[in-house]
Motif scaffolding. Structure first.
Motif, PDB file in Angstrom:
ATOM      1  N   GLU A 267     -26.397  60.845  -2.453  1.00 22.95           N
ATOM      2  CA  GLU A 267     -25.785  61.750  -3.303  1.00 22.95           C
ATOM      3  C   GLU A 267     -26.621  62.433  -4.451  1.00 22.95           C
ATOM      4  O   GLU A 267     -27.380  61.969  -5.364  1.00 22.95           O
ATOM      5  CB  GLU A 267     -24.663  61.122  -4.235  1.00 22.95           C
ATOM      6  CG  GLU A 267     -23.742  60.402  -3.367  1.00 22.95           C
ATOM      7  CD  GLU A 267     -22.778  59.416  -3.881  1.00 22.95           C
ATOM      8  OE1 GLU A 267     -21.861  58.845  -3.242  1.00 22.95           O
ATOM      9  OE2 GLU A 267     -23.296  58.974  -5.090  1.00 22.95           O
ATOM     10  N   ARG A 274     -28.665  63.317  -9.586  1.00 27.97           N
ATOM     11  CA  ARG A 274     -27.709  63.266  -8.848  1.00 27.97           C
ATOM     12  C   ARG A 274     -26.948  64.478  -8.635  1.00 27.97           C
ATOM     13  O   ARG A 274     -26.081  64.672  -7.826  1.00 27.97           O
ATOM     14  CB  ARG A 274     -26.747  62.090  -9.390  1.00 27.97           C
ATOM     15  CG  ARG A 274     -27.248  60.530  -8.932  1.00 27.97           C
ATOM     16  CD  ARG A 274     -26.449  59.609  -9.784  1.00 27.97           C
ATOM     17  NE  ARG A 274     -25.062  59.725  -9.391  1.00 27.97           N
ATOM     18  CZ  ARG A 274     -24.414  59.200  -7.915  1.00 27.97           C
ATOM     19  NH1 ARG A 274     -25.468  58.632  -7.336  1.00 27.97           N
ATOM     20  NH2 ARG A 274     -23.458  59.414  -7.949  1.00 27.97           N
ATOM     21  N   TYR A 281     -18.492  65.034  -2.878  1.00 27.64           N
ATOM     22  CA  TYR A 281     -18.876  63.916  -1.907  1.00 27.64           C
ATOM     23  C   TYR A 281     -17.499  63.227  -1.671  1.00 27.64           C
ATOM     24  O   TYR A 281     -17.350  62.541  -0.370  1.00 27.64           O
ATOM     25  CB  TYR A 281     -19.636  62.844  -2.668  1.00 27.64           C
ATOM     26  CG  TYR A 281     -20.999  63.452  -2.737  1.00 27.64           C
ATOM     27  CD1 TYR A 281     -21.991  63.666  -1.661  1.00 27.64           C
ATOM     28  CD2 TYR A 281     -21.279  64.028  -3.900  1.00 27.64           C
ATOM     29  CE1 TYR A 281     -23.143  64.375  -1.867  1.00 27.64           C
ATOM     30  CE2 TYR A 281     -22.786  64.583  -4.112  1.00 27.64           C
ATOM     31  CZ  TYR A 281     -23.677  64.415  -3.106  1.00 27.64           C
ATOM     32  OH  TYR A 281     -24.767  65.300  -3.321  1.00 27.64           O
TER      33      TYR A 281
END
Length: 366
Positions: A267, A274, A281
């Motif tokens: 991720e 991130r 996601y």
């Protein structure tokens, strides 16, 4: 002592994991030349970390052509299989579970590592802006050549053979490396794939090699023992895609159809932020009905948060497992973690590899 979901068992296909901590694949450049065989130190390194719910090995090349860095192990020779068997035997003796990560670097290599000093291979002849690790130093990646269409079945077969060899070496399963700008990721993303044949152009065509390899590996190892690692938006190794969301929605739909046991999702930017690029996601999580392993920048707090929100089933930890062989126990007890030594990540011997103390050893030394 914590009683969070992180320490609950999880059924991963036919295997019951005692906790939800996964040791992420971590390249350490300590295989023994000339055969790129795991060393006796690797036996100790992995077995020290056997309390993880699941160990995933360092990336392991499926052929000499698939090697991109100095002293990384393979899974294509009898000697390599025998070397890995020593690792799996010791891990299993200590109650652990271990998957091998199958790897082809594609263009992220150097001519000195390639058969006959040839050019590295890629979907298209586009040189990566980046470095590889050769002869103890980081040097520029070599210019690649585009794979011929006739060569692609051989690449798929190398992955399939790697899966068979992994099972012969005693692994509990395998992970296809489809992430971080290596060959399968290079084919998937339009920044590196300019082909005009069945493996280029549309999302369906660019995703084809990743799905073809996954299908072949699952047929060999069993879908319930096959996972895959993907990285939708990482810029690692100079890869990019102009529209990653529909690409990876399509890829995960294909992986769902193959019934792979997990997707292992980086991720954000590997080893970095991130939130480097927008990506949903949760869309992947909804599309895939088996295990979702979340990876990148996780600590105890974030792991608990994501598990409690059902945003993941398992959490992969990388660098904390390098410096804390007993990471599970330390997190359970809320004990301090050993700091890692970045200077010893790549290459060398026991220092920074097998000499990090366990909590018990640290307390005994006080």
């Amino acid at each position: 002592m914590s009683t969070t979901k992180l320490f609950e068992p999880y059924k991963l296909g036919p295997i019951t994991l005692p906790n939800r901590l996964v040791m992420a694949p971590l390249t350490r450049n300590r295989a023994m030349p000339p055969g790129m065989v795991p060393s006796p130190l690797a036996v100790e390194y992995y077995s020290q970390r056997a309390s993880a719910g699941l160990l995933i090995t360092e990336a392991t090349q499926v052929s000499q052509q698939g090697q991109g860095y100095q002293d990384t192990p393979g899974i294509y020779s009898k000697e390599q299989v025998e070397g890995w068997r020593k690792v799996t035997d010791r891990v299993h003796e200590r109650g652990g579970r271990i998957f091998l990560q199958l790897w082809h670097v594609g263009r992220v290599s150097h001519t000195s590592l390639q058969p006959g000093g040839g050019k590295p291979v890629a979907p298209s002849a586009i040189r990566a802006k980046g470095k590889t690790f050769v002869n103890g130093q980081f040097i520029d990646i070599s210019e690649p050549r585009a794979l011929e269409l006739s060569e692609i079945p051989g690449i798929i077969d190398n992955f399939k053979r790697g899966a068979a060899n992994a099972l012969a070496a005693g692994f509990d399963g395998v992970e296809v490396h489809g992430a971080n700008g290596y060959l399968l990721d290079q084919f998937a993303k339009d920044g590196t794939n300019k082909r005009t044949d069945a493996y280029g152009g549309s999302i369906e065509n660019r995703a084809r090699l990743m799905l073809d390899v996954s299908k072949a590996v699952a047929a060999e190892a069993g879908a319930a023992r096959t996972g895959i690692r993907i990285s939708p938006v990482t810029p690692s190794n100079d890869v990019s895609d102009s529209n990653p969301q529909p690409l990876f929605d399509h890829i995960v739909d294909g992986l769902e159809a193959l019934k792979l046991v997990y997707i292992h999702v980086i991720e954000g930017a590997t080893g970095g932020p991130r939130d480097n690029a927008p990506f949903d996601y949760a869309s992947l999580r909804k599309r895939f009905t088996r295990a979702y392993i979340a990876n990148n920048g996780y600590d105890f707090e974030l792991a608990n948060k994501q598990l409690a929100a059902n945003a993941a089933d398992l959490i992969a930890f990388g660098k904390p497992f390098i410096s804390n062989p007993d990471l599970v126990e330390r997190l359970k007890k809320g004990a301090p973690l050993n700091a890692w030594d970045k200077a010893t990540f790549y290459g060398g011997g026991a220092k920074g590899y097998t000499d990090y103390p366990s909590l018990e050893q640290a307390e005994a030394a006080e």
